[in-house]
Design an enzyme around this catalytic site. Sequence first.
Site, mmCIF file in Angstrom:
data_model
loop_
_atom_site.group_PDB
_atom_site.id
_atom_site.type_symbol
_atom_site.label_atom_id
_atom_site.label_comp_id
_atom_site.label_asym_id
_atom_site.label_seq_id
_atom_site.Cartn_x
_atom_site.Cartn_y
_atom_site.Cartn_z
ATOM 1 N N GLY A 156 0.748 -1.197 -0.071
ATOM 2 C CA GLY A 156 -0.050 0.003 0.077
ATOM 3 C C GLY A 156 0.772 1.274 0.010
ATOM 4 N N GLY A 157 1.948 1.600 1.058
ATOM 5 C CA GLY A 157 2.489 2.466 0.813
ATOM 6 C C GLY A 157 3.020 3.026 2.458
ATOM 7 C CD GLU B 239 -3.145 1.316 2.415
ATOM 8 O OE1 GLU B 239 -2.985 1.266 3.653
ATOM 9 O OE2 GLU B 239 -2.289 1.325 1.601
ATOM 10 C CG HIS C 193 -4.358 -7.154 5.254
ATOM 11 N ND1 HIS C 193 -5.437 -7.352 4.166
ATOM 12 C CD2 HIS C 193 -3.729 -5.999 4.979
ATOM 13 C CE1 HIS C 193 -5.163 -6.228 3.436
ATOM 14 N NE2 HIS C 193 -4.071 -5.271 3.787
ATOM 15 N NE ARG D 1 -5.398 -2.931 7.005
ATOM 16 C CZ ARG D 1 -3.892 -2.758 6.893
ATOM 17 N NH1 ARG D 1 -3.072 -3.477 7.723
ATOM 18 N NH2 ARG D 1 -3.685 -2.177 5.637
ATOM 19 C CG HIS E 218 -0.949 -7.527 7.670
ATOM 20 N ND1 HIS E 218 -0.389 -7.824 6.492
ATOM 21 C CD2 HIS E 218 -1.099 -6.257 7.653
ATOM 22 C CE1 HIS E 218 -0.233 -6.718 5.836
ATOM 23 N NE2 HIS E 218 -0.412 -5.520 6.735
ATOM 24 N NE ARG F 85 0.030 -1.559 10.776
ATOM 25 C CZ ARG F 85 0.197 -2.080 9.431
ATOM 26 N NH1 ARG F 85 0.517 -0.861 8.794
ATOM 27 N NH2 ARG F 85 -0.515 -3.147 8.878
ATOM 28 C CB SER G 171 3.674 -0.258 10.269
ATOM 29 O OG SER G 171 3.261 -0.744 9.059
HETATM 30 P P1 FAD Z 1 10.978 -6.029 8.812
HETATM 31 O O1 FAD Z 1 10.664 -5.342 7.800
HETATM 32 O O2 FAD Z 1 10.186 -7.071 8.991
HETATM 33 O O3 FAD Z 1 12.437 -6.249 9.144
HETATM 34 C C1 FAD Z 1 12.950 -7.215 10.110
HETATM 35 C C2 FAD Z 1 14.354 -7.784 9.987
HETATM 36 O O4 FAD Z 1 14.672 -8.249 10.935
HETATM 37 C C3 FAD Z 1 14.475 -8.621 8.621
HETATM 38 O O5 FAD Z 1 15.637 -8.321 8.010
HETATM 39 C C4 FAD Z 1 14.690 -9.960 9.331
HETATM 40 O O6 FAD Z 1 15.378 -10.773 8.578
HETATM 41 C C5 FAD Z 1 15.479 -9.597 10.470
HETATM 42 N N1 FAD Z 1 15.464 -10.617 11.633
HETATM 43 C C6 FAD Z 1 14.321 -11.057 12.231
HETATM 44 N N2 FAD Z 1 14.803 -11.845 13.445
HETATM 45 C C7 FAD Z 1 16.159 -11.863 13.372
HETATM 46 C C8 FAD Z 1 17.011 -12.484 14.030
HETATM 47 N N3 FAD Z 1 16.804 -13.469 15.089
HETATM 48 N N4 FAD Z 1 18.491 -12.336 13.530
HETATM 49 C C9 FAD Z 1 18.733 -11.502 12.920
HETATM 50 N N5 FAD Z 1 17.798 -10.947 11.942
HETATM 51 C C10 FAD Z 1 16.377 -11.090 12.217
HETATM 52 N N6 FAD Z 1 2.968 -1.325 6.437
HETATM 53 C C11 FAD Z 1 2.869 -0.093 5.951
HETATM 54 O O7 FAD Z 1 3.152 0.920 6.757
HETATM 55 N N7 FAD Z 1 2.428 0.121 4.605
HETATM 56 C C12 FAD Z 1 2.201 -1.001 3.634
HETATM 57 O O8 FAD Z 1 1.892 -0.640 2.635
HETATM 58 C C13 FAD Z 1 2.397 -2.465 4.311
HETATM 59 N N8 FAD Z 1 2.355 -3.339 3.586
HETATM 60 C C14 FAD Z 1 2.362 -4.479 4.087
HETATM 61 C C15 FAD Z 1 2.312 -5.819 3.251
HETATM 62 C C16 FAD Z 1 2.815 -6.787 3.685
HETATM 63 C C17 FAD Z 1 2.639 -8.222 2.846
HETATM 64 C C18 FAD Z 1 3.156 -7.081 4.953
HETATM 65 C C19 FAD Z 1 3.820 -8.543 5.435
HETATM 66 C C20 FAD Z 1 3.396 -6.001 5.788
HETATM 67 C C21 FAD Z 1 2.883 -4.837 5.548
HETATM 68 N N9 FAD Z 1 3.097 -3.685 6.348
HETATM 69 C C22 FAD Z 1 3.031 -2.349 5.799
HETATM 70 C C23 FAD Z 1 3.830 -3.660 7.342
HETATM 71 C C24 FAD Z 1 5.152 -3.265 7.317
HETATM 72 O O9 FAD Z 1 5.700 -3.802 6.048
HETATM 73 C C25 FAD Z 1 6.069 -3.620 8.569
HETATM 74 O O10 FAD Z 1 5.384 -3.325 9.739
HETATM 75 C C26 FAD Z 1 7.440 -2.969 8.411
HETATM 76 O O11 FAD Z 1 8.130 -3.256 7.306
HETATM 77 C C27 FAD Z 1 8.358 -3.666 9.561
HETATM 78 O O12 FAD Z 1 9.420 -3.101 9.234
HETATM 79 P P2 FAD Z 1 10.823 -3.583 10.235
HETATM 80 O O13 FAD Z 1 12.007 -2.961 9.797
HETATM 81 O O14 FAD Z 1 10.244 -3.260 11.710
HETATM 82 O O15 FAD Z 1 10.730 -5.113 10.266
HETATM 83 C C1 SIN Z 2 -1.769 -3.092 2.491
HETATM 84 O O1 SIN Z 2 -1.357 -2.655 1.382
HETATM 85 O O2 SIN Z 2 -2.867 -3.419 2.477
HETATM 86 C C2 SIN Z 2 -1.077 -3.256 3.579
HETATM 87 C C3 SIN Z 2 -0.882 -1.880 4.272
HETATM 88 C C4 SIN Z 2 -0.373 -1.936 5.396
HETATM 89 O O3 SIN Z 2 -0.368 -2.919 6.163
HETATM 90 O O4 SIN Z 2 -0.229 -0.839 6.238
#
Ligand code: FAD
Ligand code: SIN
Length: 533
Positions: free
Chosen positions: A46-47, A118, A241, A287, A348, A383, A388
């Site tokens: 989504g973004g 959204e 989701h 959601r 999700h 959320r 996020s």
């Molecule tokens: P992540 O991006 O999950 O990164 C976690 C990192 O930690 C990874 O590199 C992983 O390998 C590493 N890791 C985990 N455990 C360990 C360990 N024990 N040792 C070493 N490394 C480890 N949010 C939005 O705001 N907009 C969106 O459009 C959106 N769309 C989404 C679509 C999908 C399909 C999903 C699944 C989520 C979506 N979200 C969206 C949620 C959002 O993507 C996540 O909340 C956000 O990207 C989390 O970022 P982060 O850096 O905290 O974790």
């Molecule tokens: C989506 O594109 O529906 C995911 C957006 C989000 O989880 O924030």
Amino acid sequence: MKHFDFLILGSGIAGLSFALNVAPRGRVAIVTKKDRAESNTNYAQGGIASVTSKEDSFALHLKDTLAAGAGLCQERVVRTIVEEGPARIHELIELGMKFSEREAPSEDGGRQLDLGREGGHSKRRILHAKDVTGREIERALLAAVAAQPNIEIFENHIAIDLITSQKLGYVGENHCLGAYVFDKNGNRVITFGAPVTLLATGGCGKVYLYTTNPDIATGDGVAMAYRAGAAVANMEFVQFHPTCLYHPKAKSFLISEAVRGEGGILKTLGGQEFMDGFHPLKSLAPRDIVARAIDSEMKKSGADCVHLDITHKPAKFIINRFPNIYQTCLGYGIDITKEPIPVVPAAHYQCGGVVTGVNGETEIAGLYAVGEVACTGLHGANRLASNSLLEALVCAHRAAEKIVAQPTAKSELTIPLWQSGSATNADELVVVSHNWDEIRRLMWDYVGIVRTNKRLLRAQSRLANLQSEIHEYYWNFIVTADLLELRNIATVAELIVQCALLRPESRGLNYNLDFPGLNPEWAQRDTVARRAA
Ligand code: FAD
Ligand code: SIN
């Protein structure tokens, strides 16, 4: 043993943004479980929600976030993140992130970013790169990281546990001194020492049988922080989701909420719209409401899925706006320009997590947490979509600023190397895979979208049995990545159940048939879990 100034666990948006902000101040290690781009971030569709248009305002973004959060958001935190969003977005663009732009120029002839919509948003405010926003974020951030000589990335390295002064038997304030990390290729455990450790390990979707999350999302950061003695809060608020693709060959493929934002309508398999009875915003309601409505519709009709229909929009528009969803569905034999998409809800997003301030600080000195692993107070009980990625950007920046302004002194304490003791190679790996499956299935069946205390208690007792088996396995056999993740999903599952049992009400994502309404005593109260000393 390796020494760095900053140890970052995770290479999603939180870890990479933080790394770029601290790299000018010292040597940085990024430890990541798989390939460097593999993360929830990489799959975001989504973004990023942020106020960038004249029709929008901080007050409206704040209001929408608070409404989705069902009374549990911390308003001060929401305000900070919403207001600092545009500056962080600007920096991301400066780094090379390419957001989608509108075809028509603005009134003054300049380029205009395209804004998606959204659920729960009263305005168009989602900046996106078509429907592959996360992939573009990872590309841009990893390219910037590659240009920084101070940053070293350790791929296929999985953090096992945090090293803390308390665990080593030292008295006084608990300090994080680094982490033990399993090198999957070298099959050895490396000790990383650092005065600052950042948990950026993301969420825990894999705790559930059906999830939109990739395999890395096993809640490792929450489990490690909990074992280290940090407070963990609001884990009952697991966001489902509403629209994950339902197809026997598709694993975890999300159909973005932006599809509903552009007019997609939820229907029964018989073609009947059904959201009218649930919320005035119909298919674009928040959601939690949409996921529960689909769950109820599926239970009522006995159907395995519902339909999401966007066929009334021009095919050219659909293919241009959602190229990845279009192509992926086509690969499964579904032409979304001509037929509805079969969808089901799936786990999700983890709204709770390690308790932090808005600068990422935890209860343990030297330990910070940012992104999905953290519970800052932004999301409350549910959320708001696309908040996020925004939270991760803003909090990573703030954490880095705070740490750089008040550097943590290097500890004089001696860190022992990892000891395998008398552990031997595991003989029956079937135990690990069986327990993995059992936890994920029981969480789906007993701790899903609609809960009861009876089912929660049943889950709790099964999890306690599984935990003792896993504990025995962990201490007797040489570590493997599967065993480490199993240990973590078991802990996180227990925390979700524990928090759900603590909350005697239905609020946001925690819907319990035994407590169908809001309980005023629990307004503004978090459920907090801390490991007994
Ligand atoms: P992540 O991006 O999950 O990164 C976690 C990192 O930690 C990874 O590199 C992983 O390998 C590493 N890791 C985990 N455990 C360990 C360990 N024990 N040792 C070493 N490394 C480890 N949010 C939005 O705001 N907009 C969106 O459009 C959106 N769309 C989404 C679509 C999908 C399909 C999903 C699944 C989520 C979506 N979200 C969206 C949620 C959002 O993507 C996540 O909340 C956000 O990207 C989390 O970022 P982060 O850096 O905290 O974790
Ligand atoms: C989506 O594109 O529906 C995911 C957006 C989000 O989880 O924030």
